[in-house]
Write an enzyme that holds these catalytic residues in place. Structure first.
Site, mmCIF file in Angstrom:
data_model
loop_
_atom_site.group_PDB
_atom_site.id
_atom_site.type_symbol
_atom_site.label_atom_id
_atom_site.label_comp_id
_atom_site.label_asym_id
_atom_site.label_seq_id
_atom_site.Cartn_x
_atom_site.Cartn_y
_atom_site.Cartn_z
ATOM 1 N N LYS A 53 0.819 -1.213 0.144
ATOM 2 C CA LYS A 53 -0.088 0.031 -0.056
ATOM 3 C C LYS A 53 0.766 1.477 -0.177
ATOM 4 O O LYS A 53 0.452 2.253 0.218
ATOM 5 C CB LYS A 53 -1.130 0.011 1.057
ATOM 6 C CG LYS A 53 -1.956 -1.077 1.257
ATOM 7 C CD LYS A 53 -2.694 -1.048 0.067
ATOM 8 C CE LYS A 53 -3.935 -0.839 0.143
ATOM 9 N NZ LYS A 53 -4.817 -0.964 -0.750
ATOM 10 N N CYS A 54 2.107 0.937 -0.249
ATOM 11 C CA CYS A 54 3.111 2.258 -0.085
ATOM 12 C C CYS A 54 2.791 3.128 -1.666
ATOM 13 O O CYS A 54 2.530 2.481 -2.817
ATOM 14 C CB CYS A 54 4.483 1.753 -0.238
ATOM 15 S SG CYS A 54 5.955 3.110 -0.327
ATOM 16 N N GLY A 55 3.044 4.450 -1.612
ATOM 17 C CA GLY A 55 2.929 4.912 -2.795
ATOM 18 C C GLY A 55 3.994 4.673 -3.883
ATOM 19 O O GLY A 55 3.738 5.084 -5.090
ATOM 20 N N ALA A 87 4.463 1.442 -4.462
ATOM 21 C CA ALA A 87 4.197 0.098 -4.831
ATOM 22 C C ALA A 87 4.043 -0.074 -6.461
ATOM 23 O O ALA A 87 4.317 -1.085 -7.037
ATOM 24 C CB ALA A 87 2.820 -0.080 -4.172
#
Length: 157
Positions: A35-37, A39
């Site tokens: 869910k990281c920017g 990803a």
């Protein structure tokens, strides 16, 4: 002294990934987070894996929730990465990237790189066919920018 081949990781399905069995391969080890920017880099990592796997590249994703960007369970991570990014490269069960619980292989790679703590998701470690750390890349470094270095390492005998 330890080498990269002294370590084992547990894949998302619970099987053991013994790095000793990857001798002679070029490794790209990356701490990931679904869910990281950043990803979207999973797409580029998968593209590198597909392009170079037959020539000896192994990309290994190490999911971590230390920056609060990973899903709740390993099975959710596996499903998410496969469904949204088509990931086929090995992914491990979640790991700690910093602190006293740091997974041993990352502790080893951080010490070799001399750059200390991992500051964010998608820090990348490139290892040559001899098991030597070639470079530690910052999280914002696109996997596309590593393509030429990987190609060069794979061309070396």
């Amino acid at each position: 002294m330890a080498t990269i081949y002294d370590y084992q990781l547990n894949e998302l399905d619970g099987s053991v990934l013994d790095l000793d069995k990857l001798r002679g391969k070029v490794l790209l080890i990356v701490n990931t987070a679904s869910k990281c920017g950043l990803a979207g880099q999973l797409n580029d990592l998968e593209a590198l894996y597909e392009k170079y796997h037959a020539k000896g590249l192994v990309v290994i994703g190490l999911p971590s929730n230390q920056f609060k960007n990973e899903l709740a369970t390993d099975s959710q991570t596996a499903n998410y990465c496969q469904l949204h990014y088509g990931v086929t490269f090995p992914m491990t069960q979640r790991v700690a990237v910093n602190g006293p619980e740091t997974t041993p292989v990352l502790k080893y790679l951080k010490a070799l790189s001399g750059h200390g703590a991992i500051k964010w998701n998608y820090t990348k470690f490139l290892i040559n066919r001899d098991g030597e750390l070639v470079h530690r890349y910052a999280p914002i470094t696109s996997p596309k920018k590593i393509d030429q270095e990987i190609d060069k390492l794979l061309s070396e005998s």
